[in-house]
Design a protein around this motif. Structure first.
Motif, PDB file in Angstrom:
ATOM      1  N   SER B  90       6.851  45.715  54.298  1.00 17.53           N
ATOM      2  CA  SER B  90       7.267  44.380  54.237  1.00 17.53           C
ATOM      3  C   SER B  90       6.135  43.610  54.035  1.00 17.53           C
ATOM      4  O   SER B  90       5.993  42.477  53.577  1.00 17.53           O
ATOM      5  CB  SER B  90       7.876  43.639  55.571  1.00 17.53           C
ATOM      6  OG  SER B  90       9.309  44.042  55.728  1.00 17.53           O
ATOM      7  N   VAL B  92       4.433  43.701  51.392  1.00 19.25           N
ATOM      8  CA  VAL B  92       4.224  43.026  49.913  1.00 19.25           C
ATOM      9  C   VAL B  92       5.117  41.931  49.690  1.00 19.25           C
ATOM     10  O   VAL B  92       4.662  40.792  49.274  1.00 19.25           O
ATOM     11  CB  VAL B  92       4.609  44.094  48.547  1.00 19.25           C
ATOM     12  CG1 VAL B  92       4.700  43.453  47.468  1.00 19.25           C
ATOM     13  CG2 VAL B  92       3.370  45.054  48.575  1.00 19.25           C
ATOM     14  N   PRO B  93       6.391  41.933  50.051  1.00 23.28           N
ATOM     15  CA  PRO B  93       7.013  40.768  50.119  1.00 23.28           C
ATOM     16  C   PRO B  93       6.537  39.554  50.974  1.00 23.28           C
ATOM     17  O   PRO B  93       6.593  38.531  50.618  1.00 23.28           O
ATOM     18  CB  PRO B  93       8.409  41.200  50.850  1.00 23.28           C
ATOM     19  CG  PRO B  93       8.396  42.552  51.002  1.00 23.28           C
ATOM     20  CD  PRO B  93       7.106  42.984  50.409  1.00 23.28           C
ATOM     21  N   ILE B  94       5.766  39.834  52.086  1.00 19.99           N
ATOM     22  CA  ILE B  94       5.397  38.860  52.848  1.00 19.99           C
ATOM     23  C   ILE B  94       3.945  38.179  52.118  1.00 19.99           C
ATOM     24  O   ILE B  94       4.042  36.987  52.026  1.00 19.99           O
ATOM     25  CB  ILE B  94       4.664  39.241  54.375  1.00 19.99           C
ATOM     26  CG1 ILE B  94       6.042  39.514  54.990  1.00 19.99           C
ATOM     27  CG2 ILE B  94       4.085  38.482  54.969  1.00 19.99           C
ATOM     28  CD1 ILE B  94       5.821  40.025  56.556  1.00 19.99           C
ATOM     29  N   MET B  96       3.554  38.242  48.760  1.00 21.64           N
ATOM     30  CA  MET B  96       3.953  37.337  47.861  1.00 21.64           C
ATOM     31  C   MET B  96       4.656  36.331  48.182  1.00 21.64           C
ATOM     32  O   MET B  96       4.492  35.127  47.693  1.00 21.64           O
ATOM     33  CB  MET B  96       5.055  38.153  46.812  1.00 21.64           C
ATOM     34  CG  MET B  96       4.231  39.520  46.038  1.00 21.64           C
ATOM     35  SD  MET B  96       5.589  40.385  45.088  1.00 21.64           S
ATOM     36  CE  MET B  96       5.999  39.088  43.971  1.00 21.64           C
ATOM     37  N   GLY B  97       5.567  36.246  49.227  1.00 22.59           N
ATOM     38  CA  GLY B  97       6.207  35.049  49.622  1.00 22.59           C
ATOM     39  C   GLY B  97       5.263  33.792  50.177  1.00 22.59           C
ATOM     40  O   GLY B  97       5.590  32.950  50.031  1.00 22.59           O
ATOM     41  N   PHE B  98       4.120  34.237  50.840  1.00 23.05           N
ATOM     42  CA  PHE B  98       3.037  33.514  51.508  1.00 23.05           C
ATOM     43  C   PHE B  98       2.457  32.917  50.156  1.00 23.05           C
ATOM     44  O   PHE B  98       2.255  31.680  49.929  1.00 23.05           O
ATOM     45  CB  PHE B  98       2.369  33.953  52.156  1.00 23.05           C
ATOM     46  CG  PHE B  98       2.751  34.132  53.782  1.00 23.05           C
ATOM     47  CD1 PHE B  98       4.076  34.342  54.031  1.00 23.05           C
ATOM     48  CD2 PHE B  98       1.984  33.862  54.792  1.00 23.05           C
ATOM     49  CE1 PHE B  98       4.537  34.658  55.384  1.00 23.05           C
ATOM     50  CE2 PHE B  98       2.188  33.871  56.277  1.00 23.05           C
ATOM     51  CZ  PHE B  98       3.751  34.348  56.393  1.00 23.05           C
TER      52      PHE B  98
END
Lengths: 85, 318
Positions: B90, B92-94, B96-98
């Motif tokens: 997770s 990478v999504p975290i 990118m999301g942040f």
């Protein structure tokens, strides 16, 4: 119903997909199962934790690998709630 | 804890009939006592933190942090990292999301550094084996390394080392799940406790067994003579071994405890444990999707140096 498994292609996400397939089979549901493994798509939908389960556009489980038992429970609860089948 | 000790003694010396005083009986006694104690602590800690976690998801952490800068937000990010664990897939999504939502790069790193380092399972095992002082030191160091490490990365202005697509505008968050009932939160915490314990149990059992053997059979003071406080290279070497190591720290804590018992300084042992959890090769490879290699190297360097410094500091004051 449409079940989407959002992930990054990691081991946990793959396992989640297999469990969903098994649960759908066991409950004999008429469902389309889609694995979304594109991080860009996750971000677009505002999902940060994987694997996440989306049923008909609604987040039903977030960032957890569910057991087969839990998955079945979740799916049958959803079917009952929505009055499907 | 005394009740567990009495129970373990009874089980080993009376029920199993092993002779008290023999090395093998003591090793078994040690093993039984540690395993029971650790699993009780794990159950309590994981349940409590999982309950808290039903209120805080990475998605919510992102909302709390917003676009603000300042050392206090690094500290907040680091603390949110403690209660919001994520699996390395997770990250990478975290990330990118942040960053994509405007959380400053340095604040995002504060979250990413502390989160894997400090979690409730590690806290429970550390507390059971090394006592509350060492546990407190471990937690505080993890939070400080995350806060300061992220702050430095923020000050270095490294945004150009992040892949451009990360900064593309994003849609707002998908609406949160409906508010959970208390029963649902308890259910979640119970499930989570079972899941995590089942996952870490094999590592703990093997680690405690290895630690117990080392306790019983390794000569006294063996670690002190090779990696004592007078060996100034011991801390960086320990961190150098720990950084690339990809292992479940739960199994290493009991081994670290037995090494401390044979004379390894506590600061050195804690630095080793932190370096195992904070950085790993698989995570760095995953992060390459969103970060240029140079930024990954800077991130790893800052974290490693931070951990070495905390190791020295604790060897000095303990």
């Amino acid at each position: 119903m449409k079940i989407e498994i959002l992930g990054t292609g990691c081991a946990k996400c793959e396992k989640m997909k297999k469990i969903v397939i098994m649960a759908v089979d066991a409950l004999n549901l008429d469902a389309e199962i889609v694995a979304v493994n594109d991080v860009g798509e996750l971000i677009k939908r505002g999902i940060l934790s994987t694997p996440t389960l989306i049923i008909d556009g609604k987040v039903e489980s977030r960032g957890r690998l569910l057991s087969i038992g839990k998955t079945k429970k979740l799916l049958s609860a959803y079917v009952e709630k929505e009055g499907l089948q | 804890m005394d009740a567990i000790k009495v129970f373990a003694d009874w089980l080993v010396y009376f029920v199993a009939g092993m002779g008290s005083g023999s090395a093998s009986a003591d090793v078994v006694d040690f093993f039984v006592y540690d395993v029971i104690k650790i699993f009780l602590l794990l159950a309590v800690m994981i349940f409590a933190v999982s309950y808290i976690r039903t209120y805080i998801t990475p998605e919510k952490a992102r909302l709390y942090l917003g676009k603000r800068t300042g050392i206090q937000y690094h500290l907040l990010a680091s603390l949110l990292g403690v209660v919001t664990p994520f699996c390395s897939c997770s990250s990478v999504p975290i990330f990118m999301g942040f960053v994509g939502a405007g959380v400053p790069l340095g604040v995002t790193f504060s979250f990413l550094i502390t989160s894997p380092m400090v979690n409730e399972a590690a806290i429970a095992v550390l507390f059971g084996l090394l006592g509350w002082q060492a546990t407190l030191i471990y937690v505080i160091s993890g939070v400080i390394v995350g806060t300061v490490g992220g702050y430095i990365i923020g000050k270095l202005k490294l945004e150009h080392l992040v892949e451009e697509f990360v900064f593309e505008p994003q849609a707002p968050l998908l609406s949160e799940q409906a508010e959970l009932s208390r029963k649902k939160r308890f259910d979640f915490a119970g499930d989570e406790t079972k899941d995590i314990i089942r996952r870490v149990a094999p590592y703990i059992v093997v680690g405690v067994a290895a630690g117990a053997l080392f306790h019983g059979y390794a000569p006294e003071g063996i670690m002190a003579s090779y990696a004592g406080k007078d060996n100034i290279f011991a801390v960086p070497i320990a961190v150098g071994i720990g950084v690339p190591l990809y292992s479940n720290v739960m199994g290493l804590i009991p081994i670290a405890e037995s090494l401390i018992d044979k004379g390894l300084p506590v600061g050195t042992a804690l630095a080793f444990l932190m370096s195992v959890t904070a950085l790993s090769f698989p995570e760095m490879i995953i992060l390459k999707k969103v970060l240029k290699t140079k930024l990954i190297a800077i991130f790893a360097g800052i974290v490693a140096v931070g951990i070495v410094i905390t190791g020295y500091v604790f060897n000095m004051i303990l």
